[in-house]
Motif scaffolding. Structure first.
Motif, mmCIF file in Angstrom:
data_model
loop_
_atom_site.group_PDB
_atom_site.id
_atom_site.type_symbol
_atom_site.label_atom_id
_atom_site.label_comp_id
_atom_site.label_asym_id
_atom_site.label_seq_id
_atom_site.Cartn_x
_atom_site.Cartn_y
_atom_site.Cartn_z
ATOM 1 N N UNK A 261 34.715 57.228 38.082
ATOM 2 C CA UNK A 261 35.353 57.130 36.766
ATOM 3 C C UNK A 261 34.403 56.664 35.668
ATOM 4 N N UNK A 262 33.268 56.087 36.048
ATOM 5 C CA UNK A 262 32.300 55.673 35.033
ATOM 6 C C UNK A 262 32.315 54.207 34.683
ATOM 7 N N UNK A 263 33.009 53.375 35.446
ATOM 8 C CA UNK A 263 33.038 51.945 35.136
ATOM 9 C C UNK A 263 31.678 51.312 35.391
ATOM 10 N N UNK A 264 31.311 50.359 34.531
ATOM 11 C CA UNK A 264 30.038 49.644 34.634
ATOM 12 C C UNK A 264 30.164 48.367 33.817
ATOM 13 N N UNK A 265 29.080 47.621 33.762
ATOM 14 C CA UNK A 265 29.037 46.431 32.906
ATOM 15 C C UNK A 265 29.437 46.840 31.490
ATOM 16 N N UNK A 266 30.513 46.247 30.977
ATOM 17 C CA UNK A 266 31.062 46.676 29.686
ATOM 18 C C UNK A 266 30.066 46.537 28.539
ATOM 19 N N UNK A 267 29.099 45.627 28.680
ATOM 20 C CA UNK A 267 28.125 45.420 27.603
ATOM 21 C C UNK A 267 27.193 46.627 27.455
ATOM 22 N N UNK A 268 27.113 47.470 28.501
ATOM 23 C CA UNK A 268 26.232 48.644 28.446
ATOM 24 C C UNK A 268 26.970 49.878 27.946
ATOM 25 N N UNK A 269 28.254 49.754 27.662
ATOM 26 C CA UNK A 269 29.083 50.893 27.266
ATOM 27 C C UNK A 269 29.418 50.819 25.779
ATOM 28 N N UNK A 270 29.663 51.964 25.177
ATOM 29 C CA UNK A 270 30.066 51.987 23.780
ATOM 30 C C UNK A 270 31.534 51.591 23.643
ATOM 31 N N UNK A 271 31.914 51.271 22.413
ATOM 32 C CA UNK A 271 33.294 50.881 22.125
ATOM 33 C C UNK A 271 34.261 51.981 22.558
ATOM 34 N N UNK A 272 33.944 53.235 22.199
ATOM 35 C CA UNK A 272 34.841 54.346 22.539
ATOM 36 C C UNK A 272 34.910 54.573 24.047
ATOM 37 N N UNK A 273 33.782 54.416 24.723
ATOM 38 C CA UNK A 273 33.778 54.603 26.183
ATOM 39 C C UNK A 273 34.630 53.545 26.865
ATOM 40 N N UNK A 274 34.520 52.305 26.387
ATOM 41 C CA UNK A 274 35.346 51.237 26.971
ATOM 42 C C UNK A 274 36.830 51.526 26.767
ATOM 43 N N UNK A 275 37.190 52.007 25.582
ATOM 44 C CA UNK A 275 38.589 52.323 25.299
ATOM 45 C C UNK A 275 39.082 53.425 26.233
ATOM 46 N N UNK A 276 38.234 54.440 26.445
ATOM 47 C CA UNK A 276 38.616 55.538 27.338
ATOM 48 C C UNK A 276 38.782 55.041 28.770
ATOM 49 N N UNK A 277 37.886 54.160 29.199
ATOM 50 C CA UNK A 277 37.948 53.654 30.564
ATOM 51 C C UNK A 277 39.179 52.773 30.779
ATOM 52 N N UNK A 278 39.556 51.985 29.761
ATOM 53 C CA UNK A 278 40.761 51.182 29.919
ATOM 54 C C UNK A 278 41.984 52.093 30.053
ATOM 55 N N UNK A 279 41.984 53.196 29.299
ATOM 56 C CA UNK A 279 43.069 54.166 29.447
ATOM 57 C C UNK A 279 43.074 54.743 30.859
ATOM 58 N N UNK A 280 41.889 54.982 31.432
ATOM 59 C CA UNK A 280 41.800 55.472 32.807
ATOM 60 C C UNK A 280 42.338 54.447 33.791
ATOM 61 N N UNK A 281 42.063 53.179 33.488
ATOM 62 C CA UNK A 281 42.521 52.102 34.372
ATOM 63 C C UNK A 281 44.043 52.009 34.388
ATOM 64 N N UNK A 282 44.660 52.497 33.316
ATOM 65 C CA UNK A 282 46.119 52.474 33.215
ATOM 66 C C UNK A 282 46.750 53.824 33.571
ATOM 67 N N UNK A 283 45.897 54.800 33.934
ATOM 68 C CA UNK A 283 46.399 56.171 34.113
ATOM 69 C C UNK A 283 46.926 56.470 35.502
ATOM 70 N N UNK A 284 46.632 55.603 36.460
ATOM 71 C CA UNK A 284 47.068 55.831 37.842
ATOM 72 C C UNK A 284 47.746 54.565 38.359
ATOM 73 N N UNK A 285 48.945 54.272 37.864
ATOM 74 C CA UNK A 285 49.602 53.001 38.219
ATOM 75 C C UNK A 285 49.944 52.869 39.695
ATOM 76 N N UNK A 286 49.917 53.977 40.436
ATOM 77 C CA UNK A 286 50.182 53.888 41.871
ATOM 78 C C UNK A 286 49.036 53.188 42.594
ATOM 79 N N UNK A 287 47.814 53.377 42.087
ATOM 80 C CA UNK A 287 46.628 52.848 42.768
ATOM 81 C C UNK A 287 45.887 51.755 42.007
ATOM 82 N N UNK A 288 46.013 51.731 40.696
ATOM 83 C CA UNK A 288 45.198 50.831 39.887
ATOM 84 C C UNK A 288 46.043 49.773 39.192
#
Length: 318
Positions: A80-107
């Motif tokens: 999914x692309x998760x990494x140390x948040x300090x190395x990611x852009x603002x938009x990438x972090x926002x997208x990844x948080x949406x991914x973290x909420x996109x599969x409530x069965x597993x995440x």
């Protein structure tokens, strides 16, 4: 053909991202709180990662985050692309948080938001509760609440808070059924810790970007703005030029800084010493207070001066 000039269109700035970990509608942050995403339903065992955002800044909350998923889901999470948040852009972090909420069965994910007021209160208390202890308490609270929700945890990975070995031993003593790993740069090593880092960072950034000053709640229409209210906060780190400019503009000589400031930080103490009015306590040593409760002598033996002055007597019977 008309020679009328056409004004260039100005692109409106997008409103700040409001993640589900912030209240809606957004209100002033005055006390610490915890947010939990919906509970995953997939079978375990689960792995969990712990990381934080905002230990160093002089402004805003400290946010601890956890992310968790079934161990069998680890490979999917890794893509999914998760990494140390300090190395990611603002938009990438926002997208990844949406991914973290996109599969409530597993995440699942949770954050503990420690308000700047509580940080200041703890660190200025006697005896103080330092930031390491407040961070440790947040970590333990999050792990315990995830377990209490019925998530079958088996492994926990924690970004190091000071020396790794004693902290790992301490957490292991509190959670003897878990395999706990505490290591520096865990957010770069373990994807699940990187996911926790994103949850914490996006939550903290959203609070900073949308900060509502509780000091301005009672302002009437036409009242002058609060000092610093319309000045960009920057990242909140003392070395950030925008944050420095905000601190200079926000200092009110009588009342100090707004409450998003961490008053226990050396940067703030120095600025208050130099730019705020001095306060002299008339009875700082409490000499007169101590004297009021000293015992008398002679006929007033065993009666403090305060009791004598107020005419207070023991009642042996009614």
């Amino acid at each position: 053909m008309s020679s009328r000039s056409v004004s260039p269109q100005v692109e409106e700035k997008a409103p700040p991202l409001i993640p589900p970990s912030l209240p809606s509608p957004l209100t002033a942050l005055s006390s610490s709180y915890t947010y939990h995403s919906p509970k995953p339903t997939a079978d375990g065992p689960y792995i969990l990662g712990v990381d934080e955002a905002g230990r160093g800044p002089v402004l805003g909350p400290l946010v601890y985050g956890v992310a968790y998923c079934p161990a069998a889901y680890s490979e999917t999470l890794g893509g999914m692309g998760f990494a140390d948040s300090k190395t990611l852009t603002h938009d990438t972090r926002a997208r990844l948080l949406a991914s973290l909420s996109s599969d409530p069965e597993n995440l699942g994910w949770s954050v503990r938001i420690i308000s700047p007021q509580d940080i200041s209160r703890g660190m200025l208390h006697h005896p103080p509760t330092n930031l390491n202890q407040q961070s440790q308490d947040a970590t333990i609270l999050l792990i315990r609440e995830v377990m209490d929700a019925g998530i079958p945890l088996s492994e926990v990975y924690v970004d190091a808070l000071g020396p790794s070995v004693p902290y790992q031993a301490y957490l292991s003593s509190l959670f003897p059924t878990l395999s706990i790993t505490v290591t520096p740069k865990a957010d770069s090593i373990y994807t699940i810790v990187g996911a926790a880092s994103v949850a914490a960072k996006v939550t903290r950034d959203a609070w900073i970007e949308g900060w509502i000053y509780e000091e301005a709640r009672d302002n009437a229409v036409g009242d002058p703005p609060l000092r610093g209210e319309h000045i960009p906060l920057g990242s909140g780190y003392p070395s950030d030029p925008k944050t420095k400019a905000w601190l200079i503009s926000a200092l009110e000589p009588t009342f100090g800084f707004p409450s998003l400031t961490r008053f226990s930080w050396a940067t703030v103490k120095i600025m208050l010493d130099k730019g705020a009015h001095k306060v002299e306590w008339s009875d700082e040593t409490q000499t007169s207070l101590i004297k009021a409760f000293e015992s008398g002598s002679g006929a007033d033996k065993d009666r403090c001066f305060l009791a004598k002055d107020l005419g207070i007597h023991n009642v042996n019977h009614l």
